[in-house]
Design a protein around this motif. Structure first.
Motif, PDB file in Angstrom:
ATOM      1  N   LYS A   6       0.276  33.072  11.904  1.00 39.62           N
ATOM      2  CA  LYS A   6      -0.905  33.907  12.066  1.00 39.62           C
ATOM      3  C   LYS A   6      -2.059  33.050  12.605  1.00 39.62           C
ATOM      4  CE  LYS A   6      -3.471  37.390   9.611  1.00 39.62           C
ATOM      5  NZ  LYS A   6      -3.748  38.041   8.355  1.00 39.62           N
ATOM      6  N   LEU A   7      -2.189  31.854  12.087  1.00 39.11           N
ATOM      7  CA  LEU A   7      -3.219  30.947  12.539  1.00 39.11           C
ATOM      8  C   LEU A   7      -2.993  30.553  13.996  1.00 39.11           C
ATOM      9  CD1 LEU A   7      -5.745  29.539  11.438  1.00 39.11           C
ATOM     10  CD2 LEU A   7      -4.285  27.630  10.810  1.00 39.11           C
ATOM     11  N   LYS A   8      -1.745  30.341  14.357  1.00 39.24           N
ATOM     12  CA  LYS A   8      -1.392  29.990  15.728  1.00 39.24           C
ATOM     13  C   LYS A   8      -1.740  31.140  16.661  1.00 39.24           C
ATOM     14  CE  LYS A   8       2.323  28.150  18.477  1.00 39.24           C
ATOM     15  NZ  LYS A   8       3.710  27.808  18.566  1.00 39.24           N
ATOM     16  N   GLU A   9      -1.462  32.359  16.282  1.00 37.75           N
ATOM     17  CA  GLU A   9      -1.774  33.532  17.096  1.00 37.75           C
ATOM     18  C   GLU A   9      -3.290  33.693  17.260  1.00 37.75           C
ATOM     19  OE1 GLU A   9       0.052  37.121  15.626  1.00 37.75           O
ATOM     20  OE2 GLU A   9       2.042  36.223  15.754  1.00 37.75           O
ATOM     21  N   GLU A  10      -3.998  33.459  16.180  1.00 34.74           N
ATOM     22  CA  GLU A  10      -5.450  33.562  16.239  1.00 34.74           C
ATOM     23  C   GLU A  10      -6.023  32.506  17.199  1.00 34.74           C
ATOM     24  OE1 GLU A  10      -7.126  33.326  12.331  1.00 34.74           O
ATOM     25  OE2 GLU A  10      -6.274  35.242  11.732  1.00 34.74           O
ATOM     26  N   GLN A  11      -5.429  31.311  17.113  1.00 38.90           N
ATOM     27  CA  GLN A  11      -5.872  30.250  18.011  1.00 38.90           C
ATOM     28  C   GLN A  11      -5.580  30.606  19.461  1.00 38.90           C
ATOM     29  OE1 GLN A  11      -4.027  26.645  16.620  1.00 38.90           O
ATOM     30  NE2 GLN A  11      -5.844  26.062  15.422  1.00 38.90           N
ATOM     31  N   GLU A  12      -4.419  31.159  19.718  1.00 34.70           N
ATOM     32  CA  GLU A  12      -4.069  31.571  21.095  1.00 34.70           C
ATOM     33  C   GLU A  12      -5.009  32.669  21.575  1.00 34.70           C
ATOM     34  OE1 GLU A  12       0.066  32.608  21.121  1.00 34.70           O
ATOM     35  OE2 GLU A  12       0.710  30.531  20.908  1.00 34.70           O
ATOM     36  N   TYR A  14      -8.001  33.155  20.458  1.00 33.08           N
ATOM     37  CA  TYR A  14      -9.298  32.521  20.642  1.00 33.08           C
ATOM     38  C   TYR A  14      -9.329  31.751  21.957  1.00 33.08           C
ATOM     39  CZ  TYR A  14     -13.379  29.614  19.767  1.00 33.08           C
ATOM     40  OH  TYR A  14     -14.582  28.973  19.879  1.00 33.08           O
ATOM     41  N   ILE A  15      -8.228  31.051  22.289  1.00 37.42           N
ATOM     42  CA  ILE A  15      -8.143  30.300  23.546  1.00 37.42           C
ATOM     43  C   ILE A  15      -8.209  31.253  24.726  1.00 37.42           C
ATOM     44  CG2 ILE A  15      -6.622  28.864  24.972  1.00 37.42           C
ATOM     45  CD1 ILE A  15      -5.696  27.492  22.409  1.00 37.42           C
ATOM     46  N   ILE A  16      -7.495  32.364  24.659  1.00 35.88           N
ATOM     47  CA  ILE A  16      -7.505  33.364  25.742  1.00 35.88           C
ATOM     48  C   ILE A  16      -8.910  33.952  25.883  1.00 35.88           C
ATOM     49  CG2 ILE A  16      -6.634  35.635  26.437  1.00 35.88           C
ATOM     50  CD1 ILE A  16      -3.943  34.853  25.177  1.00 35.88           C
ATOM     51  N   LYS A  17      -9.517  34.256  24.744  1.00 38.97           N
ATOM     52  CA  LYS A  17     -10.871  34.810  24.765  1.00 38.97           C
ATOM     53  C   LYS A  17     -11.847  33.785  25.359  1.00 38.97           C
ATOM     54  CE  LYS A  17     -14.139  37.134  21.713  1.00 38.97           C
ATOM     55  NZ  LYS A  17     -14.463  37.483  20.322  1.00 38.97           N
ATOM     56  N   ALA A  18     -11.705  32.529  24.962  1.00 38.65           N
ATOM     57  CA  ALA A  18     -12.590  31.479  25.465  1.00 38.65           C
ATOM     58  C   ALA A  18     -12.379  31.286  26.966  1.00 38.65           C
ATOM     59  CB  ALA A  18     -12.340  30.175  24.699  1.00 38.65           C
ATOM     60  N   GLN A  19     -11.105  31.333  27.396  1.00 27.90           N
ATOM     61  CA  GLN A  19     -10.823  31.202  28.832  1.00 27.90           C
ATOM     62  C   GLN A  19     -11.419  32.375  29.611  1.00 27.90           C
ATOM     63  OE1 GLN A  19      -6.563  30.798  28.987  1.00 27.90           O
ATOM     64  NE2 GLN A  19      -6.642  28.555  28.777  1.00 27.90           N
ATOM     65  N   HIS A  20     -11.314  33.564  29.038  1.00 27.35           N
ATOM     66  CA  HIS A  20     -11.881  34.756  29.689  1.00 27.35           C
ATOM     67  C   HIS A  20     -13.414  34.622  29.790  1.00 27.35           C
ATOM     68  CE1 HIS A  20     -12.248  38.878  31.002  1.00 27.35           C
ATOM     69  NE2 HIS A  20     -13.054  39.171  29.968  1.00 27.35           N
ATOM     70  N   GLU A  21     -14.046  34.222  28.689  1.00 22.99           N
ATOM     71  CA  GLU A  21     -15.501  34.020  28.711  1.00 22.99           C
ATOM     72  C   GLU A  21     -15.885  32.937  29.722  1.00 22.99           C
ATOM     73  OE1 GLU A  21     -16.871  33.228  24.761  1.00 22.99           O
ATOM     74  OE2 GLU A  21     -16.465  35.263  24.065  1.00 22.99           O
ATOM     75  N   LYS A  22     -15.068  31.876  29.772  1.00 23.32           N
ATOM     76  CA  LYS A  22     -15.319  30.802  30.713  1.00 23.32           C
ATOM     77  C   LYS A  22     -15.228  31.307  32.152  1.00 23.32           C
ATOM     78  CE  LYS A  22     -13.674  26.179  31.879  1.00 23.32           C
ATOM     79  NZ  LYS A  22     -12.656  25.163  31.603  1.00 23.32           N
ATOM     80  N   LEU A  23     -14.225  32.155  32.427  1.00 28.85           N
ATOM     81  CA  LEU A  23     -14.043  32.730  33.750  1.00 28.85           C
ATOM     82  C   LEU A  23     -15.238  33.632  34.103  1.00 28.85           C
ATOM     83  CD1 LEU A  23     -12.149  33.069  36.198  1.00 28.85           C
ATOM     84  CD2 LEU A  23     -11.102  34.986  35.001  1.00 28.85           C
ATOM     85  N   VAL A  24     -15.688  34.457  33.144  1.00 31.62           N
ATOM     86  CA  VAL A  24     -16.832  35.345  33.368  1.00 31.62           C
ATOM     87  C   VAL A  24     -18.088  34.504  33.641  1.00 31.62           C
ATOM     88  CG1 VAL A  24     -18.363  37.001  32.225  1.00 31.62           C
ATOM     89  CG2 VAL A  24     -15.902  37.309  32.080  1.00 31.62           C
ATOM     90  N   LEU A  25     -18.295  33.477  32.856  1.00 25.40           N
ATOM     91  CA  LEU A  25     -19.456  32.614  33.064  1.00 25.40           C
ATOM     92  C   LEU A  25     -19.383  31.910  34.423  1.00 25.40           C
ATOM     93  CD1 LEU A  25     -19.968  30.981  29.530  1.00 25.40           C
ATOM     94  CD2 LEU A  25     -21.472  32.599  30.695  1.00 25.40           C
ATOM     95  N   LYS A  26     -18.187  31.491  34.795  1.00 26.70           N
ATOM     96  CA  LYS A  26     -18.007  30.838  36.090  1.00 26.70           C
ATOM     97  C   LYS A  26     -18.354  31.796  37.229  1.00 26.70           C
ATOM     98  CE  LYS A  26     -14.628  28.208  38.738  1.00 26.70           C
ATOM     99  NZ  LYS A  26     -13.242  27.756  38.815  1.00 26.70           N
ATOM    100  N   GLN A  27     -17.904  33.053  37.112  1.00 24.84           N
ATOM    101  CA  GLN A  27     -18.227  34.057  38.139  1.00 24.84           C
ATOM    102  C   GLN A  27     -19.733  34.331  38.181  1.00 24.84           C
ATOM    103  OE1 GLN A  27     -15.774  37.405  37.118  1.00 24.84           O
ATOM    104  NE2 GLN A  27     -13.980  36.609  38.224  1.00 24.84           N
TER     105      GLN A  27
END
Length: 157
Positions: A6-12, A14-27
């Motif tokens: 469950k912790l691993k899934e949450e981390q994944e 969170y990583i996907i969410k962070a990557q998405h936010e990073k992509l939005v910020l980059k755009q």
């Protein structure tokens, strides 16, 4: 183990969410940098246009000064023409100076204009009393040529 999964899934997630936010910020950063570049180009265009307009204003100002100087010289020449000095005569300075072109003054002093007006008047009017105007604007009596059939009393006697 379930907690780890469950912790691993949450981390994944969170990583996907962070990557998405990073992509939005980059755009957003790319859009802002494009907007900033466009604004800088417009600012540079405005600066170039302002510099060109300043040059045009300076050129127009120089032309205006030259025209003003030309008008002053023209007024001096007109003043000299309107108030000529006879030989040996001293020029008296008028306090008002030359106040510009005045057609009424010109028509009073210009003998060629008077002559032209008189000639036009004569052309429109038939010969009234046998007088004629010479070049100086003076009138002279025309000598009447005697007719052979109708002699005048002055020629008979």
């Amino acid at each position: 183990m379930k907690q780890l999964m469950k912790l691993k899934e949450e981390q994944e997630e969170y990583i996907i969410k962070a990557q998405h936010e990073k992509l939005v910020l980059k755009q957003e950063m790319e859009n802002k940098s494009k907007f900033l570049e466009e604004a800088q180009k417009q600012l540079e265009e405005v600066r170039v246009n302002r510099e060109r307009m300043d040059q045009d204003v300076m050129l127009a100002h120089r032309k205006l000064q030259q025209a003003s100087t030309n008008v002053k010289h023209w007024n001096v020449q007109m003043n000299r023409l309107m108030h000529p000095i006879a030989p040996g005569e001293k020029r008296t300075m008028l306090s008002s100076g030359f106040c510009g072109f005045q057609p009424t003054l010109l028509s009073r002093r210009d003998s060629s204009l008077k002559l032209k007006q008189n000639l036009e008047k004569k052309k429109s009017d038939p010969v009234k009393n046998g007088s004629k105007e010479n070049v100086n604007g003076e009138t002279e009596k025309q000598l009447q040529t005697p007719d052979k059939d109708n002699p005048s009393p002055a020629t008979l006697g």
